[in-house]
Design an enzyme around this catalytic site. Structure first.
Site, PDB file in Angstrom:
ATOM      1  N   LYS A 100      78.226  52.029  86.229  1.00 52.36           N
ATOM      2  CA  LYS A 100      77.016  51.849  87.034  1.00 52.36           C
ATOM      3  C   LYS A 100      77.123  50.468  87.656  1.00 52.36           C
ATOM      4  CE  LYS A 100      72.047  51.520  87.150  1.00 52.36           C
ATOM      5  NZ  LYS A 100      70.835  51.083  86.427  1.00 52.36           N
ATOM      6  N   ASN A 209      64.336  53.417  81.657  1.00 51.82           N
ATOM      7  CA  ASN A 209      64.533  52.582  80.479  1.00 51.82           C
ATOM      8  C   ASN A 209      63.211  51.962  80.025  1.00 51.82           C
ATOM      9  OD1 ASN A 209      66.723  49.741  79.623  1.00 51.82           O
ATOM     10  ND2 ASN A 209      65.404  50.965  78.375  1.00 51.82           N
TER      11      ASN A 209
END
Length: 259
Positions: A100, A209
Site C-alpha cells: 500500500k 481502521n
C-alpha cells in the site's frame, strides 16, 4: 437469490470487500478479535511499526497469515525515495510483494503527494510489486496510476483518521465511473453507514481502521462495518431506485382501478 461475487485484485480473489488497518487498537487481543469479526481477508500493516529484523515481531505475530493477506504500507514516507526504500525492505524481509503506497509529506492533514506517489508507483510496478496507491480523490491521477499498472487506486473519502465520512463524493464517483481496476475507498470513513454509502456508489471495497479501532466496542463495530459493506454492495448490484422531486404513492390508485 443473491450469489456473492468475489473481488479480484491482481488475480487474487477476495470474498470480503472490507479491508482493515492494525493501528490504534487498545490491545493485540482486541485487534485479533476485530479482524475475525470483520470477515476481512486483507490487513494493512505500517512498516514503520514493524521490526523487519525480527520475524517474531509482536505486531506480526498477532496476525494469522493463513487467514489474512498482509498488505505492508509505507505510512510515514514523505518522499518517493523513502517509500521505495520501505517497500524494498519489506519485500527483502519476506513480507508479501504487495504494497500500500503512501507518500504524505504534509504533516497536519496527511494528504498524499500525487506526483511523488506516481513516480514511486512506476518504479515499484516495474520491480514486480503489486501496488495499491493511496491518493487524493483526483480522477486524472487515478487514471495515470492505472496506466502505469497499479492493482487498485485507493482515494481518500476525507482526511485519514478524521472519521468525517464521504466529503469528496462527486470526485469519488468520477474515479469509480472511469476506472477499469478496483477502487478502494480509503481514509475518513467514520461509521458503518459511510461504508455502505461508499459501496452503494460503486466502490469495489473500503479500508477502515480508526473508526473500528477507537470505537467503544471495536469487535462489535467491526461486525457492523462488515454488514454495512455487504448491504451497500448488494444495494449497488440490485440497482438503486432513482430519487424524484415529488412524492409517489407506494400503492397508487391507478393500480387499484386497473383490477
Amino acid at each position: 437469490m443473491f450469489t456473492p461475487d468475489p473481488l479480484i485484485i491482481a488475480g487474487r480473489s477476495f470474498a470480503s470487500r472490507l479491508f482493515l488497518g492494525t493501528g490504534k487498537y487498545a490491545s493485540a487481543d482486541i485487534m485479533k478479535d476485530s479482524l475475525i469479526a470483520s470477515g476481512t481477508e486483507m490487513v494493512t500493516v505500517a512498516l514503520r511499526r514493524v521490526d523487519l529484523d525480527k520475524p517474531d515481531d509482536h505486531l506480526l505475530s498477532n496476525i494469522d497469515v493463513s487467514l489474512f493477506l498482509l498488505l505492508p504500507n509505507t505510512s510515514g514516507a514523505q518522499t518517493t525515495e523513502e517509500a521505495i526504500r520501505l517497500a524494498r525492505l519489506s519485500k527483502a524481509s519476506g513480507l508479501p510483494a504487495w504494497i500500500k503506497l503512501e507518500v504524505t509529506p504534509e504533516p497536519r492533514y496527511l494528504l498524499p503527494d500525487g506526483d511523488a506517489t506516481l513516480r514511486a508507483a512506476e518504479i515499484l510496478v516495474k520491480e514486480g510489486f503489486t501496488v495499491l496507491p493511496y491518493i487524493q480523490p483526483d480522477p486524472i491521477l487515478a487514471k495515470r496510476l492505472e496506466n502505469v499498472g497499479v492493482a487498485t487506486v485507493m482515494p481518500l473519502a476525507s482526511p485519514i483518521g478524521s472519521n468525517k465520512g464521504l466529503r469528496c463524493l462527486e470526485l469519488l464517483q468520477i474515479i469509480i465511473e472511469n476506472a477499469t481496476i478496483p477502487v478502494v475507498i480509503d481514509a475518513g470513513l467514520g461509521k458503518p453507514s459511510d461504508a455502505a454509502a461508499a459501496m452503494e456508489l460503486g466502490a469495489d471495497a473500503v479500508l477502515v481502521n480508526t473508526a473500528i479501532a477507537t470505537a467503544k466496542n471495536p469487535v462489535l463495530m467491526a461486525l457492523a462495518f462488515k454488514q454495512a459493506v455487504e448491504a451497500g454492495h448488494q444495494g449497488y448490484l440490485a440497482g438503486l431506485a432513482f430519487s424524484i422531486p415529488t412524492a409517489s404513492a407506494s400503492s397508487p390508485l391507478e393500480w387499484i382501478s386497473a383490477l
